[in-house]
Design an enzyme around this catalytic site. Sequence first.
Site, PDB file in Angstrom:
ATOM      1  N   TRP A 217      -3.306   3.254  -5.843  1.00 58.74           N
ATOM      2  CA  TRP A 217      -4.716   3.899  -6.039  1.00 58.74           C
ATOM      3  C   TRP A 217      -4.753   4.974  -7.333  1.00 58.74           C
ATOM      4  O   TRP A 217      -5.710   5.911  -7.351  1.00 58.74           O
ATOM      5  CB  TRP A 217      -5.173   4.884  -4.677  1.00 58.74           C
ATOM      6  CG  TRP A 217      -4.750   4.285  -3.288  1.00 58.74           C
ATOM      7  CD1 TRP A 217      -5.017   3.110  -3.121  1.00 58.74           C
ATOM      8  CD2 TRP A 217      -4.109   4.896  -2.275  1.00 58.74           C
ATOM      9  NE1 TRP A 217      -4.455   2.811  -1.851  1.00 58.74           N
ATOM     10  CE2 TRP A 217      -3.969   4.121  -1.440  1.00 58.74           C
ATOM     11  CE3 TRP A 217      -3.517   6.154  -2.339  1.00 58.74           C
ATOM     12  CZ2 TRP A 217      -3.398   4.172  -0.319  1.00 58.74           C
ATOM     13  CZ3 TRP A 217      -2.882   6.402  -0.930  1.00 58.74           C
ATOM     14  CH2 TRP A 217      -2.960   5.627  -0.102  1.00 58.74           C
TER      15      TRP A 217
ATOM     16  N   ASP B  65     -10.574   3.104  -3.037  1.00 56.74           N
ATOM     17  CA  ASP B  65     -11.123   1.727  -2.766  1.00 56.74           C
ATOM     18  C   ASP B  65     -12.692   1.772  -3.443  1.00 56.74           C
ATOM     19  O   ASP B  65     -13.198   2.559  -3.362  1.00 56.74           O
ATOM     20  CB  ASP B  65     -11.170   1.987  -1.152  1.00 56.74           C
ATOM     21  CG  ASP B  65      -9.753   1.637  -0.600  1.00 56.74           C
ATOM     22  OD1 ASP B  65      -8.902   1.769  -1.397  1.00 56.74           O
ATOM     23  OD2 ASP B  65      -9.804   1.471   0.662  1.00 56.74           O
TER      24      ASP B  65
ATOM     25  N   ASP C 120       1.030  -1.304  -0.016  1.00 56.73           N
ATOM     26  CA  ASP C 120       0.108  -0.092   0.071  1.00 56.73           C
ATOM     27  C   ASP C 120       0.711   1.509   0.044  1.00 56.73           C
ATOM     28  O   ASP C 120       1.928   1.332   0.149  1.00 56.73           O
ATOM     29  CB  ASP C 120      -0.829  -0.174   1.093  1.00 56.73           C
ATOM     30  CG  ASP C 120      -2.442   0.565   0.956  1.00 56.73           C
ATOM     31  OD1 ASP C 120      -2.281   1.342   0.066  1.00 56.73           O
ATOM     32  OD2 ASP C 120      -3.289  -0.060   1.336  1.00 56.73           O
TER      33      ASP C 120
HETATM   34  C1  GLA Z   1      -6.047   1.305   1.673  1.00 59.69           C
HETATM   35  C2  GLA Z   1      -6.175   0.177   0.301  1.00 59.69           C
HETATM   36  C3  GLA Z   1      -7.501  -0.924   0.755  1.00 59.69           C
HETATM   37  C4  GLA Z   1      -6.880  -1.643   2.123  1.00 59.69           C
HETATM   38  C5  GLA Z   1      -6.999  -0.653   3.127  1.00 59.69           C
HETATM   39  C6  GLA Z   1      -6.106  -1.211   4.460  1.00 59.69           C
HETATM   40  O1  GLA Z   1      -7.198   1.845   1.863  1.00 59.69           O
HETATM   41  O2  GLA Z   1      -6.671   0.724  -0.774  1.00 59.69           O
HETATM   42  O3  GLA Z   1      -7.552  -1.984  -0.468  1.00 59.69           O
HETATM   43  O4  GLA Z   1      -5.900  -2.434   1.745  1.00 59.69           O
HETATM   44  O5  GLA Z   1      -5.840   0.542   2.712  1.00 59.69           O
HETATM   45  O6  GLA Z   1      -6.175  -0.242   5.364  1.00 59.69           O
END
Ligand code: GLA
Length: 382
Positions: free
Chosen positions: A165, A187, A130
């Site tokens: 992202w 997300d 991440d």
């Molecule tokens: C981010 C990621 C999610 C998930 C969360 C976990 O938001 O984009 O897919 O992994 O972190 O905290």
Amino acid sequence: MKKEMLLKAPPMGWNSWNTFFDQVTDDLICSTADAMVREGLKDAGYEYVIIDDCWAEKSRDEKGLLVPDREKFPRGMKAVADYVHEKGLKLGIYSCCGVHTCAGYPGSFEHEFSDARQFAEWGVDYLKYDNCFHPATLSSEMLYRRMNLALRSSGRDILLAACQWGRDNVHEWIRSTGAHTFRSTIDIQDAWRSIESIALSQMEKTAFCGSGCYNDMDILVVGMYGRGLNPETSIGGCSTVEYQTHFVLWAMLNSPLIMGCDIRSMNDETRKILTNRDVIAVNQDPEGRSCHKLPTYGSPDAFILVKQLSGGDMAIGFFNFGDAAAHVELHFWDMGLPLSCSMGLSFHDCLTHEDLGLQKESFSRKVEAHGCRLYRCSLQEM
Ligand code: GLA
């Protein structure tokens, strides 16, 4: 020694985040691995069982190593990996290129090499990596490069799933970092508008969704129906038609197919969508080409996607994002087939599994609101 390519098609698996949020445990992972086998998902191609955020203790140990949460994973991670491997599956885990993970657990920043070694020792096969809490002075491009090198020197084949992202035009540089997949959007939520906006946001980027480094459009919400512990994700829910469309879109755009519902208790419709071999074959096609978009006639909210497949076939998807049924019409010359070439297309319906025979010049179907159709076609002399 010549090594096999680690990844031949978009990865398929399951991830804990959408439904289980911070409640990820040894029992959840092992019972999900059982379900993957029992429900026919492994046979359909699903392979990775992925532990998302919140699996670790909040502090590293005195040697600077990560410690699995003692209550959630009392046997440690190696035992979980062994269990998953015994089922013929692979284990995924989560970390972050920053100081903390997105949920505030220890991140891998400046611990990349020791964390990668630890993951390798545990038997991890996939790392979701991440992008939270990294120093503003360092680009995430550099940090993904670092983790790639750490994994490649860890002594184990570990797939790197970058989760950035879609920031900083990630699609333009991520391939060169060595990552195998890259998250391209914020997300997902269990709501039709989220599916629609993620899909539309990636249509212009299909050239970057191919072999070697796939565009990860996020964990599938198929089968969640508004359930789950994640307050960010589990909003509202979708209809079965919408879940079907979601799955076909992810398949056509070469996204990893990572399930996010509780597969231990899914309903028949969900199982049918997730194990549809005709749709999965489109996603896993060995040539790894993504699709291009064609307009259709009539509804501004309907469109067609065409994906070239190996062996000369192609997948053709009809999509209707409108709120009312639409007539979708494909004129073959819009795909590059002039009338004069005297070639037609044979149509196999990937959702009903019917053969629809040889079609010439055009093909049309009514598509319900938020619905889709998917065909596997081959060129044939008329
Ligand atoms: C981010 C990621 C999610 C998930 C969360 C976990 O938001 O984009 O897919 O992994 O972190 O905290």
